[in-house]
Design a protein around this motif. Structure first.
Motif, PDB file in Angstrom:
ATOM      1  N   ALA A  79       5.600  -1.488   1.533  1.00  0.00           N
ATOM      2  CA  ALA A  79       4.885  -1.379  -0.759  1.00  0.00           C
ATOM      3  C   ALA A  79       3.465  -1.280  -0.495  1.00  0.00           C
ATOM      4  CB  ALA A  79       5.672  -2.030  -1.109  1.00  0.00           C
ATOM      5  N   SER A  80       3.615  -0.497  -1.018  1.00  0.00           N
ATOM      6  CA  SER A  80       1.676  -0.464  -0.922  1.00  0.00           C
ATOM      7  C   SER A  80       1.012  -0.823  -2.512  1.00  0.00           C
ATOM      8  CB  SER A  80       1.274   1.433  -1.382  1.00  0.00           C
ATOM      9  OG  SER A  80       0.385   1.669  -2.567  1.00  0.00           O
ATOM     10  N   PRO A  81       0.157  -1.362  -2.326  1.00  0.00           N
ATOM     11  CA  PRO A  81      -0.468  -2.800  -3.973  1.00  0.00           C
ATOM     12  C   PRO A  81      -0.361  -1.740  -4.784  1.00  0.00           C
ATOM     13  CG  PRO A  81      -1.618  -3.409  -1.269  1.00  0.00           C
ATOM     14  CD  PRO A  81       0.135  -2.008  -1.142  1.00  0.00           C
ATOM     15  N   TYR A  82      -1.425  -0.366  -3.476  1.00  0.00           N
ATOM     16  CA  TYR A  82      -2.364   0.293  -4.379  1.00  0.00           C
ATOM     17  C   TYR A  82      -1.479   0.556  -6.157  1.00  0.00           C
ATOM     18  CZ  TYR A  82      -4.943   4.187  -6.806  1.00  0.00           C
ATOM     19  OH  TYR A  82      -5.785   5.352  -6.922  1.00  0.00           O
TER      20      TYR A  82
ATOM     21  N   LEU B 212      10.798   4.137   2.365  1.00  0.00           N
ATOM     22  CA  LEU B 212      10.994   5.604   3.137  1.00  0.00           C
ATOM     23  C   LEU B 212      10.461   6.851   1.713  1.00  0.00           C
ATOM     24  CD1 LEU B 212      13.289   4.952   4.524  1.00  0.00           C
ATOM     25  CD2 LEU B 212      11.852   4.956   5.681  1.00  0.00           C
ATOM     26  N   ARG B 213      10.698   6.452   0.422  1.00  0.00           N
ATOM     27  CA  ARG B 213      10.517   6.964  -0.373  1.00  0.00           C
ATOM     28  C   ARG B 213       9.259   7.284  -1.717  1.00  0.00           C
ATOM     29  NH1 ARG B 213      12.803   8.004  -5.240  1.00  0.00           N
ATOM     30  NH2 ARG B 213      13.010  10.821  -5.534  1.00  0.00           N
ATOM     31  N   LYS B 214       9.766   5.723  -2.656  1.00  0.00           N
ATOM     32  CA  LYS B 214       9.121   6.070  -3.541  1.00  0.00           C
ATOM     33  C   LYS B 214       7.953   5.886  -3.639  1.00  0.00           C
ATOM     34  CE  LYS B 214       9.085   2.434  -7.386  1.00  0.00           C
ATOM     35  NZ  LYS B 214       9.317   1.027  -7.653  1.00  0.00           N
ATOM     36  N   ASP B 215       6.939   5.024  -2.938  1.00  0.00           N
ATOM     37  CA  ASP B 215       5.577   5.342  -2.466  1.00  0.00           C
ATOM     38  C   ASP B 215       4.546   6.666  -2.791  1.00  0.00           C
ATOM     39  OD1 ASP B 215       4.744   2.513  -3.551  1.00  0.00           O
ATOM     40  OD2 ASP B 215       5.251   1.978  -1.692  1.00  0.00           O
ATOM     41  N   TYR B 216       5.129   7.233  -1.785  1.00  0.00           N
ATOM     42  CA  TYR B 216       5.159   8.671  -0.866  1.00  0.00           C
ATOM     43  C   TYR B 216       4.713   9.670  -3.116  1.00  0.00           C
ATOM     44  CZ  TYR B 216       5.446   7.443   3.512  1.00  0.00           C
ATOM     45  OH  TYR B 216       5.356   6.788   4.530  1.00  0.00           O
ATOM     46  N   VAL B 217       6.686   8.893  -3.246  1.00  0.00           N
ATOM     47  CA  VAL B 217       6.463  10.592  -4.560  1.00  0.00           C
ATOM     48  C   VAL B 217       5.230  10.102  -5.401  1.00  0.00           C
ATOM     49  CG1 VAL B 217       8.002  10.796  -6.473  1.00  0.00           C
ATOM     50  CG2 VAL B 217       9.276  11.066  -3.801  1.00  0.00           C
ATOM     51  N   LYS B 218       5.221   8.532  -5.979  1.00  0.00           N
ATOM     52  CA  LYS B 218       4.594   7.905  -7.376  1.00  0.00           C
ATOM     53  C   LYS B 218       2.894   8.617  -6.383  1.00  0.00           C
ATOM     54  CE  LYS B 218       7.523   5.693  -9.449  1.00  0.00           C
ATOM     55  NZ  LYS B 218       7.766   5.858 -10.611  1.00  0.00           N
ATOM     56  N   ILE B 219       2.751   8.890  -5.757  1.00  0.00           N
ATOM     57  CA  ILE B 219       0.384   9.021  -5.104  1.00  0.00           C
ATOM     58  C   ILE B 219       0.671  10.586  -5.810  1.00  0.00           C
ATOM     59  CG2 ILE B 219       0.867   9.021  -3.041  1.00  0.00           C
ATOM     60  CD1 ILE B 219      -1.588   7.181  -3.642  1.00  0.00           C
TER      61      ILE B 219
ATOM     62  N   HIS C 121      -6.575  10.566  -7.521  1.00  0.00           N
ATOM     63  CA  HIS C 121      -7.017   8.891  -6.805  1.00  0.00           C
ATOM     64  C   HIS C 121      -7.853   9.061  -5.961  1.00  0.00           C
ATOM     65  CE1 HIS C 121      -3.548   7.880  -8.471  1.00  0.00           C
ATOM     66  NE2 HIS C 121      -2.578   8.798  -8.405  1.00  0.00           N
ATOM     67  N   ALA C 122      -8.930   8.221  -5.640  1.00  0.00           N
ATOM     68  CA  ALA C 122      -9.591   8.288  -4.350  1.00  0.00           C
ATOM     69  C   ALA C 122      -8.511   8.207  -2.981  1.00  0.00           C
ATOM     70  CB  ALA C 122     -10.639   6.501  -4.071  1.00  0.00           C
TER      71      ALA C 122
END
Length: 381
Positions: A114-117, A179-186, A199-200
């Protein structure tokens, strides 16, 4: 729905200023830091080393298929416990007074895939500010249309069975994350009602690079070095994430979706007519507060009340400040919601799932959720 939520301390409650002063005094009077102590560092090392050892043993290719499957399940458990005990405190800035230490330990979240950012935005900013507010807190939007955790959400006939199928679906949370959530959220312009449009460039690069590294380490490398068919590696990968997702999902749901917690709806002008800290007391519950096992593995998240009020205090100190928070809440006539054990909290969550799945009238349900009693027992400190 108004895009901005404002908390107004209409009753001019002194609860938060009082409890904050008392908690600050506890650390000053005892000459201790609100950050990690030796016990906390030992616990962090235990989970990080355990995770590394399990991964190394699996990749060593020295074990049979069933032993490796068992280790994969244990690896998923350790990933969840790293999230609770290391990453979570670090990303709140609670582990250390040094920002670089928190940043370094917060990167352990990559071990979960997962992405901490992205997590800092969805959790630190959105969830901690707009806890249990429909349309704002996406933590109660687990599987839209399948699981109804929001009393204001339209109900569907199949949700009358959600108390049975919700738990297996919680197990999919980690796979979705990887597989999905972080891509969708960012790429969402808003998370809840929070502006998420900017986002930078480095954050996009970091997200895709770390995801790729995770896929290589947990899919490509095992397929190359293990005497297993590709589908057996996939089974192990999925099993690891099912146990990880179930642990993560349950711990967070038992803190906010149990009997007694409320789901306040802002007024037409977007106002919640109570102070933010009081809102936290009404939307958050503890479980198993006297269990040393729960405290060790859940990273203090069995004491979510203390965490939501003092997210920058390391969770190793929550048992010590619990009596302060509870006494101050009682003095101000505020609820202090607890379930005595993990299993009583689980039963309470089951009943709420059943109630939410069969009660289409949001206003009636909201009232019941606010006023339904929760088991309260004194904590030992």
């Amino acid at each position: 729905m108004n895009s901005t939520v404002k908390f107004t301390n209409k009753d001019r409650s002194q609860f938060f200023s009082t409890v904050r002063k008392r908690v600050d005094a506890y650390f000053v009077d005892n000459n201790i830091s609100a950050n990690a102590n030796g016990a906390m560092w030992r616990k962090a090392i235990f989970f990080l080393l355990g995770y590394s050892l399990l991964y190394g043993l699996i990749i060593s290719n020295q074990f049979g298929v069933w032993t490796m499957l068992g280790m994969a399940l244990l690896l998923g458990s350790f990933a969840a416990f790293i999230g609770f005990n290391v990453s979570h405190d670090a990303m709140h800035g609670a582990f250390s007074s040094q920002s670089w230490v928190n940043r370094w330990l917060g990167n352990s979240f990559y071990l979960l895939g997962a992405s901490p950012y992205v997590w800092k935005i969805t959790h630190n900013v959105v969830h901690h500010t707009y806890t249990n507010i429909p349309g704002h807190d996406e933590d109660i939007d687990v599987a839209p249309g399948l699981i109804r955790l929001d009393p204001a959400e339209e109900s569907h006939p199949w949700q009358r069975y959600q108390q049975f199928y919700a738990f297996p679906l919680y197990g999919l949370a980690s796979l979705s994350w990887v597989l999905r959530k972080d891509y969708v959220k960012i790429f969402k312009e808003k998370i809840g009602q929070h502006d998420n449009s900017t986002h930078a460039k480095r954050e996009y690069i970091t997200l895709f690079a770390t995801k790729l590294a995770y896929y290589v380490l947990f899919l490509v490398v095992p397929m190359l070095v293990l005497d297993l068919a590709w589908w057996q590696v996939l089974v192990g990968f999925v099993a690891m994430h099912l146990i990880e997702g179930l642990i993560l999902g349950l711990v967070f749901q038992l803190a906010h979706v149990v009997e007694g917690t409320s789901f306040p709806v802002p007024g037409d002008n977007g106002t919640i007519e109570e102070a933010w800290a009081i809102h936290q007391m009404r939307t958050t519950a503890n479980f198993a507060p006297r269990s040393a096992i729960a405290a060790f593995f859940c990273g203090g998240l069995n004491r979510q009340i203390e965490h939501h009020l003092f997210p920058k205090v390391c969770h190793i100190h929550y048992p010590a400040i619990t009596s302060i928070v509870k006494r101050t809440a009682e003095e101000h006539g505020l609820p202090y919601l607890e379930n005595a054990t993990f299993f009583s909290a689980l039963q309470s969550h089951y009943r709420i799932l059943k109630q939410l799945g069969t009660a289409p009238v949001a206003s009636s349900l909201l009232k019941n959720l606010v006023h339904h009693p929760v088991v309260e027992e004194p904590t030992l400190n």
